[in-house]
Design an enzyme around this catalytic site. Sequence first.
Site, PDB file in Angstrom:
ATOM      1  N   LYS A  82     -20.381 -34.341  -4.383  1.00 31.70           N
ATOM      2  CA  LYS A  82     -19.736 -34.674  -5.617  1.00 31.70           C
ATOM      3  C   LYS A  82     -19.285 -33.422  -6.311  1.00 31.70           C
ATOM      4  CE  LYS A  82     -22.572 -33.802  -8.977  1.00 31.70           C
ATOM      5  NZ  LYS A  82     -22.960 -32.373  -9.902  1.00 31.70           N
ATOM      6  N   LYS A 108     -17.669 -23.318 -12.298  1.00 28.16           N
ATOM      7  CA  LYS A 108     -18.626 -23.695 -11.483  1.00 28.16           C
ATOM      8  C   LYS A 108     -17.975 -24.749 -10.165  1.00 28.16           C
ATOM      9  CE  LYS A 108     -22.389 -24.663  -9.437  1.00 28.16           C
ATOM     10  NZ  LYS A 108     -23.790 -25.563  -9.959  1.00 28.16           N
TER      11      LYS A 108
END
Length: 292
Positions: free
Chosen positions: A239, A171
């Site tokens: 983030k 990811k």
Amino acid sequence: MTKVGFVGLGIMGGPMAANLVEAGYEVTGYNRSSAKAEKLAAEGGKAAGSIAEAVSAADVIVTMLPDSPDVESAVLGEDGVLANAREGALLIDCSTIRPEVSRAVAEQAERQGVRALDAPVSGGEQGAIDGALSIMVGGDSAAFAAAGEVFDVVGKTVVHVGPAGSGQTVKAANQLIVAGNIALVAEALVFLEKHGVDTESAFQVLGGGLAGSKVLDAKNKGMRERTFKPGFRIELHHKDLGIVQSAARESGVSAPLSGLVAQLMEAAVAQGDGSLDHSGLFKQIAKLNGTE
């Protein structure tokens, strides 16, 4: 397995839980803001007032939370998921977090007789609504097989990529590719506008060639119209790029482009654009060119 406990009913989690309800699962959802749990109840699920209420009777527990500290609190905390899950339950964490946190969750889950998978998703809000997410899954292969029917409801491309933490690593690579692509589409738009080209037709032909991508198709219209309604917020992508950079440093990987895009994302957050869709990164490129 028919009972699902769902923790985190935001932009992504809400549609995923609703799709599970529609598929016939008995879904009990918890969210820190109760309105989202009540929305799930209106769609045929059940609203829980606590994590314990959501997960204690569940065969499958799905978590979709914003960041690593949220997962550590909600899953590993004193009254969190693992403290309340029944033995033999299957935990599927669809959050995007640091790989080492996913490994810690898997280790703790194993000690408590719970099977755990890290299964971050890609595809944005529309992919969640359509049940067409790409899901990269880390964990035990038997647990992955057991989760197959649930994954089939919420995802279209579901791949087991390795042991615990592997899903998060893949990811991170996904988020790097998407961020870089967004930045380049934004630069291309500024370039085209500076030259007075019809941008709609330009992106139509670009999308049909080697420059074409899902990012170009999904994001160019919003950039052209300067509408950045959040499907995936800049602050969350910022983030995620922090996860990329941290993991790259740990493994000794040089990733110069990730550093550049991360700085653009950081500037966007610092200037108050963190709540915009990540295509709002266009604003930073435009400002550099004096067109915003």
